[in-house]
Design a protein around this motif. Structure first.
Motif, short mmCIF file in Angstrom:
data_model
loop_
_atom_site.label_atom_id
_atom_site.label_comp_id
_atom_site.label_asym_id
_atom_site.label_seq_id
_atom_site.Cartn_x
_atom_site.Cartn_y
_atom_site.Cartn_z
N PHE A 1 6.94 -28.30 18.01
CA PHE A 1 5.94 -28.50 19.06
C PHE A 1 5.42 -29.93 19.08
CE2 PHE A 1 5.47 -24.16 17.27
CZ PHE A 1 6.07 -23.48 18.32
N SER B 1 -1.42 -19.36 23.27
CA SER B 1 -0.43 -20.38 22.92
C SER B 1 -0.21 -20.43 21.42
CB SER B 1 -0.89 -21.75 23.43
OG SER B 1 0.00 -22.76 23.03
N LYS C 1 3.18 -19.65 19.39
CA LYS C 1 3.76 -20.64 18.49
C LYS C 1 4.03 -20.02 17.12
CE LYS C 1 1.86 -24.81 20.61
NZ LYS C 1 0.91 -25.94 20.47
N ALA D 1 6.31 -26.62 12.43
CA ALA D 1 5.50 -26.61 13.66
C ALA D 1 5.52 -27.97 14.34
CB ALA D 1 4.07 -26.19 13.34
#
Length: 204
Positions: free
Chosen positions: A201, A74, A78, A197
């Protein structure tokens, strides 16, 4: 008392003693059997308990490994998405219209703290419009005079265009300043990666 009576008593006594000895022996045998059985059962229970704990530990360990691997994949994905985001920003820089390009160049140069006599080298892809926007076309010693940014600067444009992916580089006496598009995006990525980020996310 007759001898036969004495013998009978002795025999009866012997028989009773034998029965008692047999009874005691059987009781002790049962006790030993029960004790042995209990010990075996306890040992089996301990073995099962150890096996269960070992199995649980293996399950926990494997679950942790799987979770860590998933987190690793993950995180890698990302990072790839963040990289793709900044790459998209680089492509947008290449498509700036003249007005946006002019504002970008002026802001960068004014924030550089220049002495005013530096030489600027521009990417081949941006050379023509840089010359058109920031110079009247006047040349001195084969350099174009950049006379449309500030009257306090005596910046010069090198006729030698750079083979870079857009942008320009300021050449000074003591140091150079890289304003290529790739450098601009790289610096932005270093500075804003955490914020980007969070935006991409948020909640994960």
């Amino acid at each position: 008392m007759s001898k036969s009576s004495i013998y009978e008593k002795i025999e009866n006594k012997g028989a009773q003693d034998a029965l008692e000895i047999n009874r005691i022996g059987q009781e002790r045998a049962r006790e030993l059997e029960e004790t042995t059985l209990q010990e075996v059962q306890e040992e089996i229970a301990q073995m099962i308990s150890k096996a269960e704990r070992a199995s649980e530990e293996r399950i926990i360990t494997r679950s942790t490994q799987i979770e860590q691997q998933a987190r690793g994949r993950s995180l890698l994905r990302k990072k790839e998405i963040i990289k793709e985001t900044f790459q998209a920003a680089l492509e947008e820089l290449k498509k700036l219209n003249n007005e946006s390009f002019k504002k970008l160049v002026i802001n960068l140069i004014k924030n550089d703290g220049l002495t005013g006599n530096e030489v600027i080298k521009v990417a081949k892809s941006d050379f023509d419009r840089f010359l058109r926007i920031f110079s009247s076309g006047k040349k001195v010693d084969n350099y174009y005079i950049i006379d449309r940014i500030s009257d306090t600067y005596q910046l010069r444009l090198s006729p030698d265009a750079l083979d870079i992916d857009g942008g320009f580089i300021v050449i000074g006496e003591n140091f150079d300043i890289d304003h290529s598009y790739q450098s601009i995006i790289s610096n932005a990525a270093d500075y804003y990666e955490t914020e980007v980020a969070k935006i991409l996310f948020d909640g994960e």
